[in-house]
Design a protein around this motif. Sequence first.
Motif, PDB file in Angstrom:
ATOM      1  N   ILE A 272       0.838  -1.419   0.106  1.00 61.74           N
ATOM      2  CA  ILE A 272       0.053   0.005   0.149  1.00 61.74           C
ATOM      3  C   ILE A 272       0.869   1.204   0.078  1.00 61.74           C
ATOM      4  O   ILE A 272       0.525   2.389  -0.844  1.00 61.74           O
ATOM      5  N   ARG A 273       2.066   1.098   0.691  1.00 60.14           N
ATOM      6  CA  ARG A 273       2.638   2.378   0.922  1.00 60.14           C
ATOM      7  C   ARG A 273       3.490   2.639  -0.552  1.00 60.14           C
ATOM      8  O   ARG A 273       3.579   3.739  -0.969  1.00 60.14           O
ATOM      9  N   GLN A 274       3.786   1.407  -1.120  1.00 62.75           N
ATOM     10  CA  GLN A 274       4.623   1.706  -2.268  1.00 62.75           C
ATOM     11  C   GLN A 274       3.706   2.086  -3.429  1.00 62.75           C
ATOM     12  O   GLN A 274       4.026   3.007  -4.355  1.00 62.75           O
ATOM     13  N   GLU A 275       2.472   1.603  -3.621  1.00 61.85           N
ATOM     14  CA  GLU A 275       1.568   2.175  -4.658  1.00 61.85           C
ATOM     15  C   GLU A 275       0.921   3.215  -4.451  1.00 61.85           C
ATOM     16  O   GLU A 275       0.406   3.879  -5.272  1.00 61.85           O
ATOM     17  N   GLN A 276       0.280   3.570  -3.339  1.00 67.20           N
ATOM     18  CA  GLN A 276      -0.486   4.589  -2.789  1.00 67.20           C
ATOM     19  C   GLN A 276       0.059   5.708  -2.069  1.00 67.20           C
ATOM     20  O   GLN A 276      -0.402   6.756  -2.153  1.00 67.20           O
TER      21      GLN A 276
END
Length: 537
Positions: free
Chosen positions: A114-118
């Motif tokens: 989530i941190r990498q994509e969002q």
Amino acid sequence: MKRLFPLLTFLAVALISMVMAGFAYFATQEATRIKFEATVDDAISRIETRLDLHLTLLRATQAFFDAHGNHVSRTDFQAFISALDVGVNFPGLRGIGVLRFVRAGDEAVAERAIRQEQGLERKVYPQSEQKWRAPVFLFEPLKPSSDKVIGFDMFAEPVRRAAIEAAMQDDAHHATAPIMLGNNSEVEPYPGFIVFARLKLDAAPVTVDATTPVTQGFLYAAFRANELFQSALRRIPLLPVHVDIYDSSIEARNLIFSSATPAVTGIGRIVDTRRMNVAGRQWILQFQPTTAFSPPSSRVIPVMLGLFGLLSAVAIALVARYKERAYDAAERLHETTEKSLLEKDLMLQEMKHRIKNLITRILAISRQTALRATDVKEFSESFSARLQAMAASQDMLTRSRWQKADLSELLRIELGQVFGKDLPEGLLSGPQVLLNETATQALGLTFHELATNALKYGEAGNSVDALKVDWRVERLDRKRVLVLNWRESGQEDLAEPESTGFGTRFIDMNITRELDGSIDRRFLPSGLQVEIRIPLK
């Protein structure tokens, strides 16, 4: 009778007119029902078309992921959804999302993704005791008011979990039961449902630091129920229907959607119930007409037809006053009265005789039951069971008017109601013989009389073992003949009675007149033997 004839004529013609008016009314109702069913078919088609369009979008998204080897970034996913212009082309669709499917304890893998994509620091929530977690990883179109959905574990919620588990079993789409959407956003929650599809994604491995783990994930589409169905039903031309849509069963808690336009209530209310399978869920749709629905024909027609019939009845009654038919009418009435009196007399005699036998039988049953009973409770249970056997016999005689009856069963019921249900083995013997309704009625009454006489006068009143009944089927001139032997033993000084009572005459009439058969009684020193021969049809 001459004075009543015009009145009877009026009543007859009026009745016929009312029947015709009734037929006209029901024809009008049937035409209305057919027209409404056609309207419902149109509504069903609109709803199915709208649902197919939305589910096709979910399948297209699934194909999009497959085409990219299931490695789709947020940017690509956002571009794909934006190009579809979901808000315009797919009303009722809140959005399409992706779930990561990880084991409990590996939430850090999903949080890292989530941190990498969002670009969001988001913990998987809420807390759950399930072995698996399914947090939202991607969702489009993602608005500031709905970004809280990222990280929400759908596997923690029972309704969503049931649909996810169903989707794990195959590659089909699986919908949830009705749920409230928008709880994870700043908007007011609204009713809807979610459809899940299995999807293979790079997901959580056994360890957080692994670089190429592979497990399963899910695509899902969230739908606003009200907006979805309103967009289907508000197409031009508008349909004059009110629809309530339920999931699985018609209960308030399963209501998915209800039209805003009220339905017509009261007399003549029409309800058309349909069923529809949507992504593995069965929906029940109840349609009712609204005030905009117009019947194909007016209800005034049956009323006018009824009034015209009444006027015709009055005119015919006035003409009938001047007709001279009193003599013929009186003669027919006299013949009918004579016949009714004869039938009434026979029925009264039969009723008196059967009531007498019934009372005798009940007294005998109670006496036998009391002799064998050890206490009041045992007596009550046994006595009640035997009375129920009597009632069962009468029920079978009634049913025999409509279906074939088995001779063995008929005998067992008739003897059971006299001697009790526990008949000894070997009391009845013979092949299966099916009787028509006439034979069933006549033989049932015959067995009733023979059994009652055996209970009152024979040794069978002390022990049912003294009675044996067997039968066979013979062929005579290409016709089948039933030969039944009734044997009573153990009696002493048995002699033929000097006179015959009503029961004996009743038996003879049943066998000889009703069944075109014969009956032969032999009063032997060892006991009574009766042979009955009747042709089978």
